[in-house]
Design an enzyme around this catalytic site. Sequence first.
Site, PDB file in Angstrom:
ATOM      1  N   LEU A 126     -26.011  29.644  24.993  1.00  0.00           N
ATOM      2  CA  LEU A 126     -26.678  28.782  25.972  1.00  0.00           C
ATOM      3  C   LEU A 126     -25.647  27.861  26.614  1.00  0.00           C
ATOM      4  O   LEU A 126     -24.998  27.066  25.940  1.00  0.00           O
ATOM      5  CB  LEU A 126     -27.763  27.953  25.290  1.00  0.00           C
ATOM      6  CG  LEU A 126     -28.559  27.000  26.202  1.00  0.00           C
ATOM      7  CD1 LEU A 126     -29.389  27.792  27.206  1.00  0.00           C
ATOM      8  CD2 LEU A 126     -29.453  26.096  25.368  1.00  0.00           C
ATOM      9  N   HIS A 230     -23.075  18.348  16.578  1.00  0.00           N
ATOM     10  CA  HIS A 230     -22.234  17.716  17.598  1.00  0.00           C
ATOM     11  C   HIS A 230     -23.117  16.914  18.545  1.00  0.00           C
ATOM     12  O   HIS A 230     -24.253  17.294  18.828  1.00  0.00           O
ATOM     13  CB  HIS A 230     -21.481  18.809  18.369  1.00  0.00           C
ATOM     14  CG  HIS A 230     -20.368  18.312  19.222  1.00  0.00           C
ATOM     15  ND1 HIS A 230     -20.580  17.715  20.451  1.00  0.00           N
ATOM     16  CD2 HIS A 230     -19.018  18.324  19.033  1.00  0.00           C
ATOM     17  CE1 HIS A 230     -19.418  17.397  20.977  1.00  0.00           C
ATOM     18  NE2 HIS A 230     -18.455  17.744  20.142  1.00  0.00           N
TER      19      HIS A 230
END
Length: 339
Positions: A126, A230
């Site tokens: 993605l 993250h």
Amino acid sequence: MLVIRPIRSTDFDALYQIAEESGHGFTSLPVNADLLRSKIARVEASFTKQIDKPFDEGYLMVLEDTETGEVVGTCGLEAAVGMEDAFYHYRLGTEVYYSEQIGVRNEVETLTLCHDYTGAAELCTLFLRSSYRKNNNGRMLSRSRFLFLAQHAERFGETVIAEMRGESDAEGNSPFYGWLQEHFIGIDFVQADYLSGLSQKAFMAEMMPKNAVYVCLLPKEAQKVIGEVHTNTRPALNLLQAEGFRCRGYVDIFDAGPTVECQLHDIRSVRESRLLTVSIGETPSDATSYIASNTQLANYRAAAANLAVAEDSDNVILDAETAAGLLVSEGEQIRVLPM
């Protein structure tokens, strides 16, 4: 109009540019021309392949701005991971130590190398260019994959997973991997991640710890990032959690980012998507934002669309531009999902 479609060989230059832009940690698109060409060829074959059950097929799609012809994003699905290349994770577990003699009981977290997700489908690849990260484009690109899963469920494993990017700095250094590099693998995170993206994974079986790793023996900075995502990946994780995905104690072997899972038919958007029959006409005034896709495979198309969808009707009106973008005609079906 922004339209999602299967990638094709003429998209190579755009895919290579996206691979460069995506940066460290985006394992599924390494900056390697031969591998990217091979990936496109594999995807083209997957979209036309007749199957009895999911195996090693890959479905990579691109987001195209039809006004400019520019490819501005990607999203992908793997049919069944680990069927040809080993698919490694660490499984978080607990060992209990107890001595009645001294009256002490300890629980110790462990990390054990495993292949438990072999055969699962995977959400992957993605990416959306920064100038298009607006107007729910990222949400549409990500969730469109659930329409494809709903329409072609027989082509995918029953469990669907997504690997979330773990903590790393701007140079691609992972606090978790630092310990692994020092004591076992001996090459830096960027190189190891790159080799993994090339499917050159023999070094993992040869160099990774063979026995359970005691988390308490890792450096504090490595312990803190186990199961953490993250910062840039947090929105993607939130979206998947809203769909029903949960972490069941599996993390990435390099950056310790969490892997989340859900049974295909339990995914919220798969359950809530609907098949409707198309009429071509003017968009009704009470239309709201949906994601819509056709029901085809090789000519799959998906896009955002303003629709008026009634609970008690199996019909929907599409304007001519949207119908053309989705490659559907009067009387054909589309699958829809509220944005």
